[in-house]
Design a protein around this motif. Sequence first.
Motif, PDB file in Angstrom:
ATOM      1  N   HIS A   1      57.273  14.904-102.200  1.00 55.44           N
ATOM      2  CA  HIS A   1      57.385  15.990-103.176  1.00 55.44           C
ATOM      3  C   HIS A   1      57.970  17.227-102.499  1.00 55.44           C
ATOM      4  O   HIS A   1      57.761  17.468-101.302  1.00 55.44           O
ATOM      5  CB  HIS A   1      56.013  16.322-103.773  1.00 55.44           C
ATOM      6  CG  HIS A   1      55.402  15.177-104.529  1.00 55.44           C
ATOM      7  ND1 HIS A   1      55.772  14.862-105.812  1.00 55.44           N
ATOM      8  CD2 HIS A   1      54.447  14.277-104.164  1.00 55.44           C
ATOM      9  CE1 HIS A   1      55.076  13.813-106.226  1.00 55.44           C
ATOM     10  NE2 HIS A   1      54.263  13.435-105.233  1.00 55.44           N
ATOM     11  N   LEU A   2      58.699  18.033-103.282  1.00 59.43           N
ATOM     12  CA  LEU A   2      59.364  19.227-102.767  1.00 59.43           C
ATOM     13  C   LEU A   2      58.391  20.398-102.677  1.00 59.43           C
ATOM     14  O   LEU A   2      57.426  20.485-103.446  1.00 59.43           O
ATOM     15  CB  LEU A   2      60.547  19.619-103.668  1.00 59.43           C
ATOM     16  CG  LEU A   2      61.653  18.569-103.820  1.00 59.43           C
ATOM     17  CD1 LEU A   2      62.643  19.018-104.892  1.00 59.43           C
ATOM     18  CD2 LEU A   2      62.372  18.355-102.494  1.00 59.43           C
ATOM     19  N   THR A   3      58.637  21.292-101.775  1.00 58.06           N
ATOM     20  CA  THR A   3      57.869  22.542-101.659  1.00 58.06           C
ATOM     21  C   THR A   3      58.807  23.719-101.897  1.00 58.06           C
ATOM     22  O   THR A   3      60.034  23.569-101.929  1.00 58.06           O
ATOM     23  CB  THR A   3      57.237  22.664-100.263  1.00 58.06           C
ATOM     24  OG1 THR A   3      58.276  22.694 -99.275  1.00 58.06           O
ATOM     25  CG2 THR A   3      56.304  21.503 -99.987  1.00 58.06           C
ATOM     26  N   SER A   4      58.243  24.892-102.046  1.00 56.22           N
ATOM     27  CA  SER A   4      59.042  26.093-102.294  1.00 56.22           C
ATOM     28  C   SER A   4      59.903  26.424-101.079  1.00 56.22           C
ATOM     29  O   SER A   4      59.519  26.154 -99.935  1.00 56.22           O
ATOM     30  CB  SER A   4      58.136  27.288-102.618  1.00 56.22           C
ATOM     31  OG  SER A   4      57.377  27.026-103.781  1.00 56.22           O
ATOM     32  N   ALA A   5      61.051  26.999-101.318  1.00 59.72           N
ATOM     33  CA  ALA A   5      61.974  27.330-100.229  1.00 59.72           C
ATOM     34  C   ALA A   5      62.800  28.552-100.600  1.00 59.72           C
ATOM     35  O   ALA A   5      62.836  28.981-101.760  1.00 59.72           O
ATOM     36  CB  ALA A   5      62.894  26.143 -99.922  1.00 59.72           C
ATOM     37  N   ASP A   6      63.454  29.136 -99.599  1.00 58.46           N
ATOM     38  CA  ASP A   6      64.346  30.283 -99.762  1.00 58.46           C
ATOM     39  C   ASP A   6      65.712  29.887 -99.231  1.00 58.46           C
ATOM     40  O   ASP A   6      65.840  29.477 -98.073  1.00 58.46           O
ATOM     41  CB  ASP A   6      63.806  31.493 -98.976  1.00 58.46           C
ATOM     42  CG  ASP A   6      64.575  32.772 -99.272  1.00 58.46           C
ATOM     43  OD1 ASP A   6      65.748  32.683 -99.695  1.00 58.46           O
ATOM     44  OD2 ASP A   6      64.002  33.861 -99.069  1.00 58.46           O
ATOM     45  N   VAL A   7      66.742  29.979-100.082  1.00 60.97           N
ATOM     46  CA  VAL A   7      68.073  29.554 -99.676  1.00 60.97           C
ATOM     47  C   VAL A   7      68.592  30.357 -98.484  1.00 60.97           C
ATOM     48  O   VAL A   7      69.461  29.896 -97.738  1.00 60.97           O
ATOM     49  CB  VAL A   7      69.052  29.651-100.866  1.00 60.97           C
ATOM     50  CG1 VAL A   7      69.364  31.106-101.185  1.00 60.97           C
ATOM     51  CG2 VAL A   7      70.342  28.874-100.582  1.00 60.97           C
ATOM     52  N   ARG A   8      68.028  31.546 -98.268  1.00 61.82           N
ATOM     53  CA  ARG A   8      68.459  32.350 -97.128  1.00 61.82           C
ATOM     54  C   ARG A   8      68.017  31.742 -95.800  1.00 61.82           C
ATOM     55  O   ARG A   8      68.521  32.112 -94.733  1.00 61.82           O
ATOM     56  CB  ARG A   8      67.912  33.775 -97.258  1.00 61.82           C
ATOM     57  CG  ARG A   8      68.544  34.568 -98.392  1.00 61.82           C
ATOM     58  CD  ARG A   8      67.839  35.885 -98.628  1.00 61.82           C
ATOM     59  NE  ARG A   8      66.470  35.668 -99.107  1.00 61.82           N
ATOM     60  CZ  ARG A   8      65.660  36.664 -99.475  1.00 61.82           C
ATOM     61  NH1 ARG A   8      66.078  37.913 -99.422  1.00 61.82           N
ATOM     62  NH2 ARG A   8      64.435  36.399 -99.905  1.00 61.82           N
TER      63      ARG A   8
END
Length: 410
Positions: free
Chosen positions: A371-378
């Motif tokens: 499952h995916l977790t939250s991320a920041d494209v930066r």
Amino acid sequence: MFFGGMPGGMPGGFPGGGGGMGGPPKNVDTEKLYETLGVKKDASKKDIRKAYMKLSRTHHPDKGGDEHKFKEISAAYEILSDAEKRTQYDKYGLEGVSGDDVGAAGGEDLFSMFFGGGRSRGGPRKAPSISHPLKVSLEDLYNGKTVKLAVNRKVIVGDSSECSDCHGRGSVMEMRQVGPGMIAQSQRPCHSCDGKGYHATFKKERKVLEVLIEKGMKDGERIKFSGMSDEVPKMEPGDIVFVVQEKDHGLFKRKGADLLAVKEVSLNQALCGFTWKIKHLDARDLVIKSKPGEIIKPEMNTKDALPFVKKLPGEGMPSKGNPFVKGDLYVMFRVKFPDTLPENVVSELRKLLPEPDETVEYDPMEVEEVHLTSADVRSFGKGGVNSVGSEAHESDDEDDGGRPVQCQQS
């Protein structure tokens, strides 16, 4: 005052030289620029720069100074700090530098700047203007309005007279002996007239001005009332200038003749339609509706991922001078997605919405489910050895200077 030699620098002591002799013409003012900077005619280039820096800090418009006075100071410094221009000015006055581009004023405007009235140097100069900020709502800039404002100004009572001590200059020269046969000359403000150059009696006058806010005016525009500033002897009264300052609006942002409003819609509204009632700047109620079947997207279908925007043509600001021509009203959308959905809602949506998730066959005992977790494209590109833990490890390696470890061999 001259010490030694003949006035005018010509043999025989003919002031100003004679016509056809190559000397300066008669009755030429070659002192005004020095008076503007408050220096003597024999001031050094360093003294001129020092005087300019001091005056420019005091009279700069950004610090509340008078713009016209600041221009005078800048033009005077530009001429006197240049050896060639200064020589020409000392011989021929402003005529000597009239062909130069001085202070972006041009030679023809130098006379107007320092003497008023163009080349009619005998005419009165103009007194400093006064600027006042005028805060205006976006509604008033849209509809236009006339505002009555009361101002107080000083007016001369009776006759005024030139100060006999300084002859109208506002400053006097003082000489003092600093040694045997040595005399120092300095300039100070005239105490008799407090540096004004005149004696006059003033009274306060209250004026009510009708300030017209034209439709479509912009932030920073100036509304001028000529000759309504304080009266000064032997000078034309300056102007009173109101500077438009546009107030922030709760709904609209303005750029030129266009308006921008931001609308947040739910996922339901973005997919099924929305209705939005707003009050325009002319008090009209507008009901903005999406078309049947129209989808509001999170962003435009562009490479730059721009915000999703639509517009109402002709519902922007009127154009100044032609209020019947108006800009557009842009609406920028922000789609608010729910954080989670109940399972029963997901089942219904899967049936109703197009392109449901594909069915993939696999054995959970043989395939790893993740499952995916939250991320920041930066943070993209900063993983691996560039991660925080690795950075700490690298800093430990740098403590010993980055030198390679050598193993002792027997």
